[in-house]
Structures are given as C-alpha cells and as structure tokens.
Design a protein around this motif. Structure first.
Motif, PDB file in Angstrom:
ATOM      1  N   LEU A 213       0.810  -7.851   3.652  1.00 21.33           N
ATOM      2  CA  LEU A 213       0.897  -6.531   3.029  1.00 21.33           C
ATOM      3  C   LEU A 213       0.686  -6.684   1.528  1.00 21.33           C
ATOM      4  O   LEU A 213       0.809  -7.788   0.987  1.00 21.33           O
ATOM      5  N   TYR A 214       0.415  -5.574   0.846  1.00 18.92           N
ATOM      6  CA  TYR A 214       0.061  -5.638  -0.567  1.00 18.92           C
ATOM      7  C   TYR A 214       0.851  -4.607  -1.366  1.00 18.92           C
ATOM      8  O   TYR A 214       1.191  -3.533  -0.867  1.00 18.92           O
ATOM      9  N   ALA A 215       1.129  -4.954  -2.612  1.00 21.32           N
ATOM     10  CA  ALA A 215       1.922  -4.092  -3.491  1.00 21.32           C
ATOM     11  C   ALA A 215       1.048  -2.959  -4.021  1.00 21.32           C
ATOM     12  O   ALA A 215       0.519  -3.022  -5.139  1.00 21.32           O
ATOM     13  N   VAL A 216       0.886  -1.928  -3.217  1.00 21.34           N
ATOM     14  CA  VAL A 216       0.119  -0.732  -3.595  1.00 21.34           C
ATOM     15  C   VAL A 216       0.988   0.483  -3.253  1.00 21.34           C
ATOM     16  O   VAL A 216       0.823   1.108  -2.203  1.00 21.34           O
ATOM     17  N   PRO A 217       1.919   0.837  -4.107  1.00 19.10           N
ATOM     18  CA  PRO A 217       2.806   1.956  -3.784  1.00 19.10           C
ATOM     19  C   PRO A 217       2.110   3.315  -3.807  1.00 19.10           C
ATOM     20  O   PRO A 217       2.498   4.235  -3.086  1.00 19.10           O
TER      21      PRO A 217
END
Length: 424
Positions: A213-217
């Motif tokens: 997963l990726y830190a893209v809020p």
C-alpha cells in the motif's frame, strides 16, 4: 508439444455434488433448476451465458482444493469467478467455482501491506487502507475484484507513480492444478511468483494475495468537459504535453459526451499532490481545449475519487500518437475514444517484475466500438482484453516463452484453461 486435458461427458450435476461433498467441500452448491443457479452463473458481460453442471461457492481454501480435486476426479473443466468482471470463457458442462464469499481484508499499517481473500473487491481494500492514510493500486471501479485485476496486470490512476498493481504483489497463496497449496513469493516458488504477476489465472487459483500500500491520503482529480471544436488540435497538444509531466499526474483525453448529451472532449486527471500544482500543470492543456462545458477537479480522499472507464471494444497500445491517427480519431462519429497516458513507473518496474506486457507503450487507445480499417500495433493489455483467443498479444515474446515454461511446470495438461489461456 503441449497437452490438453480430456474431459468427461458422462458426469451429471448429482455426480458432481456427491463428489464435492465427498472431497470435503463445505460451501453451497447449486445445480440447474436451483433457485440461485441462474443468478450465480452470470458474469458482468451481458452476452455471457455459461451453463456449468454446478456452481460451487467456496468459503475457504480447503473448498478450493476440494473443487480442484473433484474436477480432476470426474474429468471436468473448472472455471473460477469472483465478481464476474473478467469472466470470458463459459464453464459449460463443468464446475463454476465462485470465490465471492472469501472477502477477508487485513491491513498492516506499519508494513504498509494488505492481505486479501480472492473474492475481495477494491472498495473494501480502499476503505480499510484509507483509515491509515494508505491507498492500494486500484483501478477505476470499487466493484472490481482485487485478485483478477491484479493478476492481469492492473493499471490504475496511481500507476505512473507506483507501477502496475501486479508489481506491488509480495506474496500469494496458490492452489495448483494437482490440488496442492503453495506459497509464491520472491523466496518460495519464485518462477510461479513471477508468472502470476501478469500471467493471470493460468497457473493456479490464488486463495490469498498480499501487496504493498502507499501513503496517498488524498488526490486532486476529476473529469472536465470541453467543446468538441478543438478536438484534433487538443489531441496533438496532449501528445506533446504529456511527455513533460511528472509521474504523480495521470491523465486521459476522451472524445465522448458531456453530461447533457452533447458531443465533447473530456480530460481526466488525477494528481497525488497539491491541488495548486495540479492546476498549474494542467492549465496549458485546458487552455488549448477551449470552452469548458462542465466538470471540475476536486481534492478528495483517495477512496472518493471516481474516474470511470470506457468499454474496450477496440484496444491498442501505442508508442507514439501520429497526426494521421489523431485526425482520424477526431472524426469518428459517435464513438467514445479514450487515449490514456502510460509511462513512468509502469515502464520502469525494477528487477524481478512480472510479465505485465508491453511496458514500453506510452499510451493506450480504447474505443467503445469496433473501427474497421483503423491501423493497430496488435498489442493488447490483459485486463482490457475481451477476446481470450488473443491472450498471447498481451505479452512480448521473451515473457511469453517464459510463461509457457512455467505453465509446463505447474499445469502441463492445461487444466486451468477457461481463462485468457496460455497453452503449455
């Protein structure tokens, strides 16, 4: 020389039910005439009409193993279906194994990893990961199944920044053609691990999948509609402009209809960064497009961004956009045409990446109808491919050769063939 399994024509629905129960299958089983049979056998494709002997609803990994062993025992074909989006080959006279009920989602926010069951849809992962400000490499719809999408490559609106969904897989649990359960990862069964990350369901049935997963809020995204007058000029400008933008910006340009039904040019954009910079990057393209008719870009949580898709009646992957092609596309009457910008991390996945085909393509061209006479490269992308007979066109020759070698190792008699099939 490849081999093909020989299938029985003697088994009845009652035989299959008895064999499944005898193999330890604990899920629901439906035969023709049962109340839920017709609803469960359907796919999303409206023209699809599969007539399996039974529809078996798996509730666990052991159910999947039981279904595989039963199909082997009775000499029956078997197809796997979660959401039905990728179901293209009927399981006539065989077993349709439904994994729709296997919908577990576990998110490890420290590792930034999700582990899901084979029936999980993207919406569930988006919601679970979003609680931690994380995002999966999902596609255009929350309703699409995670596993089929990912094994077929998986191109979403974060792909230019982070790559195809298949590139983020770190581990899979797979039921093989002989009913065994194996773990496929960089350290265990690495040949199988390579093959499933783009080779689809040719090598086994995935019963759990782990991926990054990726830190893209949040993203700044949306669809903006413009008058059709400058279509050809805007398409050509888009070709040159798209070569200059950062990987955080994913775009597509369409010839379609505005919300009021008028013929229009539309621009889809999704930026995983600050809204002001997104608007600055897009301003030259919007200026060439001309009169704005409807739509805008908004900053929203990643999970609330809705980009939609175009049915891929015509699909081609292109390295360049020639003027003659763009002029021809601009004149197509009534068709929805979508040119989507690829590149970025999609083309540069790092060592050990799976066989997602034709990574060098700069654009995909999708049209919602057949266009006789339109020149094509012949290259396709598995997730968008409606014709399973053209599965080999989704791969370069080197990957295709290696995929067939892995197929011979794990499924030499092509037991798993009701799919975008790659023969041993």
């Amino acid at each position: 020389m490849s081999t093909q399994a020989v299938y029985s024509v003697e088994a009845t629905g009652s035989d299959v039910v008895a064999a499944l129960l005898g193999s330890g299958f604990n899920g629901s089983i439906h035969r023709a005439g049962d109340e839920q049979y017709d609803a469960l056998r359907k796919s999303i494709v409206p023209t699809f009409d599969s007539r399996p002997l039974v529809v078996a609803e798996a509730s666990s990994r052991t159910d999947v193993q039981a279904a595989v062993r039963t199909a082997r025992q009775l000499g029956l074909p078997i197809a796997v279906q979660a959401t039905g989006h990728g179901t293209r080959v009927p399981a006539d006279g065989g077993i349709l194994l439904k994994t729709s009920a296997m919908t577990s989602v576990l998110v490890d926010p420290q590792r930034k990893v999700a582990k899901v069951g084979p029936g999980t849809r993207w919406g569930a992962v988006i919601d679970a990961a979003g609680q931690f400000g994380l995002a999966p490499l999902a596609g255009s719809s929350r309703d699409v199944g995670v596993t089929g999408y990912t094994l077929g490559g998986g191109v979403g609106w974060l792909a230019r920044k982070y790559g195809f969904a298949a590139d983020s897989v770190i581990r899979a649990e797979v039921v093989t053609a002989d009913g065994r359960v194996v773990t496929a990862s960089a350290d265990e069964h690495p040949d199988l691990f390579w093959a499933i990350r783009g080779g689809s369901g040719n090598f086994g049935i995935v019963t759990s999948l782990e991926f990054r997963l990726y830190a893209v809020p949040q993203v700044h995204s949306g669809i903006v509609y413009f008058a059709i007058d400058n279509a050809a000029e805007t398409l050509k400008f888009y070709r040159d402009w798209s070569a200059t933008i950062p990987n955080e910006l994913s775009t597509a340009i369409l010839l379609t209809r505005a919300p009021d039904g008028t013929r229009a040019l539309a621009i889809k954009a999704s930026y995983s960064g600050e809204a002001e910079l997104a608007e600055h990057l897009l301003k030259p393209l919007f200026e060439v497009a001309g009169q704005r008719l409807a739509g805008d870009l908004k900053t929203t949580p990643y999970g609330e961004s809705s980009m939609g898709g175009t049915p891929a009646r015509h699909l081609d992957l292109l390295d360049t956009l020639e003027d003659d092609l763009l002029d021809e596309l601009a004149k197509l009457p009534g068709a929805t045409v979508e040119i989507r910008h690829w590149g970025g991390a999609m083309a540069h996945p790092g060592p050990g990446a799976g066989p997602v085909g034709h990574r060098e393509a700069a654009y995909s061209l999708i049209i919602d109808q057949e266009v006789p006479g339109l020149a094509t490269t012949g290259r396709t992308f598995l997730n968008f491919l409606a014709d399973p007979a053209r599965a080999t066109s989704a791969y370069c020759e080197a990957d295709l050769t290696r995929l067939r070698a892995v197929k011979r190792a794990y499924d030499p008699d092509n037991f798993f063939h009701l799919n975008h099939n790659l023969k041993p």
